[in-house]
Write an enzyme that holds these catalytic residues in place. Structure first.
Site, PDB file in Angstrom:
ATOM      1  N   ARG A  71       0.827  -1.208   0.000  1.00  0.00           N
ATOM      2  CA  ARG A  71       0.000   0.000   0.000  1.00  0.00           C
ATOM      3  C   ARG A  71       0.862   1.259   0.000  1.00  0.00           C
ATOM      4  O   ARG A  71       0.396   2.349  -0.345  1.00  0.00           O
ATOM      5  CB  ARG A  71      -0.955  -0.020   1.194  1.00  0.00           C
ATOM      6  CG  ARG A  71      -2.028   1.047   1.157  1.00  0.00           C
ATOM      7  CD  ARG A  71      -3.304   0.630   1.890  1.00  0.00           C
ATOM      8  NE  ARG A  71      -3.079   0.025   3.183  1.00  0.00           N
ATOM      9  CZ  ARG A  71      -2.890   0.702   4.335  1.00  0.00           C
ATOM     10  NH1 ARG A  71      -2.897   2.027   4.324  1.00  0.00           N
ATOM     11  NH2 ARG A  71      -2.705   0.062   5.459  1.00  0.00           N
ATOM     12  N   TYR A 125     -15.955  14.003 -18.345  1.00  0.00           N
ATOM     13  CA  TYR A 125     -16.439  12.638 -18.219  1.00  0.00           C
ATOM     14  C   TYR A 125     -17.583  12.622 -17.211  1.00  0.00           C
ATOM     15  O   TYR A 125     -17.535  13.295 -16.177  1.00  0.00           O
ATOM     16  CB  TYR A 125     -15.295  11.732 -17.768  1.00  0.00           C
ATOM     17  CG  TYR A 125     -15.721  10.358 -17.330  1.00  0.00           C
ATOM     18  CD1 TYR A 125     -16.528   9.561 -18.135  1.00  0.00           C
ATOM     19  CD2 TYR A 125     -15.309   9.849 -16.108  1.00  0.00           C
ATOM     20  CE1 TYR A 125     -16.918   8.305 -17.726  1.00  0.00           C
ATOM     21  CE2 TYR A 125     -15.687   8.594 -15.690  1.00  0.00           C
ATOM     22  CZ  TYR A 125     -16.493   7.823 -16.496  1.00  0.00           C
ATOM     23  OH  TYR A 125     -16.884   6.579 -16.080  1.00  0.00           O
TER      24      TYR A 125
END
Length: 407
Positions: A71, A125
C-alpha cells in the site's frame, strides 16, 4: 516515483515509450520488466523501518530503500509511474486503482488544505461531473465557460478542472490561456483522450495531468487504472492520500500498463489516421447532422445522427457497442444513455451532449471494414435483416412444432 532528470528531453517520445521505466533492466540481467506481486517485504532492521515510515508520514517522500508494504509502494507499479512521468514531461506520477480514484485523491489533497472549491468547464467525463456536482467529498463546484475562469476563482478555490479534447463532444480548449487565468490555482487537465502522444498539458501550464489509464495507456480493454502526472511536491501528498485510502494500483495492472505504454505512440497514430478518414466520410454523409473531430487529431470521433442513434447502436456488428474507449478494437456508445447518463439532462444538453450524439473510439481495424459496418448500421440494414431472420426462424420453429420435425 521521480524521473532521473525530468527537465531533459533527450529522446523521442516513441523511444521513451519503449525504454522509460526499464533503464535498469540490463544491469539486473533482465530484458522484460519483472512482475512483483508481494504484498509485504521482510525487514530485519525495525528501527530503520520505523524511521522510514515516520519520514513518509511527514513528507510523503519515498526513498530508494527496499519496499515495506504494497500500500506504500510496489516496484512494478513504480516503473509504470516513472515511464508515464517521462512521457508527460513531469517530475513524478502517482497511480491509482482507477481514473476516478486518481481524481478523488487530487480533490482530497486540496480539501485537506481547506480548499474545497473547484472551478470546472463542461463537458467532463460523466462520473467526474457527478463527483463534483454531487458534493460527495464536501467540494463545491462552479461551472463556467473558459472565459469565466478567472472571475470564478475564490480564496478557497483549490483546483481548476478541464478536459481537452472533452468527453464526449471532443471540444478543444486553449490550455495555455486557461492556465494563465488560473493564476496560482493548480490547473488539472484530463489528458485521457489526447495522451502524451498528441499533447503534453504541462507544456501549456497545467500543474496536474490526469489519465484514466484504463483507456489508451493500457490500450487493450483488459486493465483498469488511473494516474496523475505532476511535480514531486504534489506527488508526495497524493501518495499519502493513496496510502491512507488504499486506492492502490494492483501490480499486475501496473505491469500491463507499462507494457501498454511501449506501443502507445504506434496505436494512437494508427487509430488516429483511421478516425480522421471516418470523420471525413461521416461529414459528407446526409444521414449525419454533425461531426466532431479535434484539430489535434486522435482516435475519437463524435457524431450526431439525423435518425435514431439507438438504431445505430443496435445495428453495428464489427464495431462493439460498449462503454469505455482506447482499445485496439472499435467501440461505440450513446453518451446520453451510458457515460453521461448520471449528469442532469439539462446540464448534459447545454454542454453539447445531445440526445442524438454517438461517441466512437476507433481501433486498429481496416478503415474499409469499419466504414462498411457503419454504413449498414446508419441505414438500419443489419437490424432489419436480423428482424427478418428472426421472423423466418420463428415461422420455421412453429411449423416444425406443428409437423413434429426437429433440428
Amino acid at each position: 516515483m521521480a524521473t532521473d532528470d525530468f527537465s531533459a528531453v533527450s529522446r523521442a517520445l516513441a523511444t521513451e515509450a519503449v525504454h522509460a521505466g526499464r533503464e535498469d533492466l540490463a544491469g539486473l540481467g533482465l530484458h522484460a520488466p519483472p512482475l512483483d506481486l508481494s504484498t509485504t517485504y521482510p525487514s530485519y532492521d525495525s528501527r530503520d523501518e520505523a524511521a522510514r515510515i515516520d519520514a513518509f508520514a511527514t513528507t510523503g517522500a519515498l526513498d530508494d530503500g527496499p519496499p515495506v508494504y504494497a500500500r506504500l509502494s510496489n516496484p512494478t507499479v513504480a516503473r509504470f509511474e516513472t515511464a508515464l512521468a517521462k512521457l508527460e514531461g513531469t517530475e513524478s506520477a502517482v497511480s491509482f486503482a482507477s481514473g476516478m480514484a486518481a481524481l478523488t485523491a487530487v480533490l482530497l489533497v486540496r480539501a485537506s488544505l481547506g480548499l474545497r472549491h473547484v472551478v470546472a468547464v463542461r463537458p467532463l467525463y460523466g462520473c467526474s461531473d457527478h463527483l463534483l456536482n454531487a458534493g460527495l467529498l464536501g467540494t463545491e463546484v462552479t461551472w463556467v465557460d473558459p472565459a469565466g475562469i478567472a472571475d470564478a476563482i475564490r480564496p478557497d478555490t483549490g483546483l481548476v478542472l478541464v478536459e481537452s479534447p472533452a468527453n464526449p463532444t471532443l471540444r478543444e480548449l486553449d490550455l495555455r490561456a486557461i492556465a494563465h487565468s488560473c493564476g496560482s490555482v493548480p490547473l488539472l487537465a484530463d489528458n485521457t483522450f489526447a495522451t502524451p502522444v498528441l499533447q503534453r498539458p504541462v507544456e501549456s501550464g497545467a500543474r496536474l495531468v490526469l489519465h484514466s489509464a484504463t483507456k489508451y495507456l493500457g490500450g487493450h480493454g483488459d486493465v483498469m487504472g488511473g494516474i496523475v502526472a505532476c511535480d514531486e511536491e504534489f506527488a508526495r501528498k497524493l501518495r499519502q492520500v493513496r496510502f491512507t485510502t488504499g486506492g492502490v494500483l494492483h501490480p499486475f495492472a501496473g505491469y500491463l500498463l507499462l507494457r501498454g505504454l511501449a506501443t502507445l505512440p504506434v496505436r494512437v497514430r494508427a487509430a488516429s489516421a483511421t478516425a480522421a478518414e471516418l470523420a471525413a466520410r461521416l461529414s459528407a454523409d446526409p444521414r449525419i447532422s454533425a461531426v466532431h473531430y479535434p484539430r489535434i487529431g486522435g482516435a475519437m470521433v463524435a457524431f450526431e445522427t439525423a435518425g435514431d442513434p439507438h438504431e445505430v447502436i443496435g445495428s453495428v456488428r464489427l464495431i462493439t457497442p460498449a462503454v469505455s474507449l482506447g482499445s485496439v478494437d472499435t467501440l461505440i456508445q450513446h453518451p446520453a444513455s451510458i457515460s453521461h447518463r448520471i449528469v442532469d439532462a439539462g446540464d448534459r444538453r447545454s454542454s453539447g451532449v445531445s440526445d442524438r450524439l454517438l461517441r466512437m473510439s476507433v481501433g486498429l481495424e481496416d478503415v474499409e471494414d469499419l466504414w462498411t459496418d457503419l454504413d449498414q448500421a446508419l441505414s438500419g440494414r443489419q437490424g432489419r435483416q436480423d428482424q427478418a431472420l428472426s421472423g423466418r426462424q420463428g415461422r420455421q420453429e412453429r411449423a416444425g412444432r406443428r409437423t413434429g420435425a426437429v433440428s
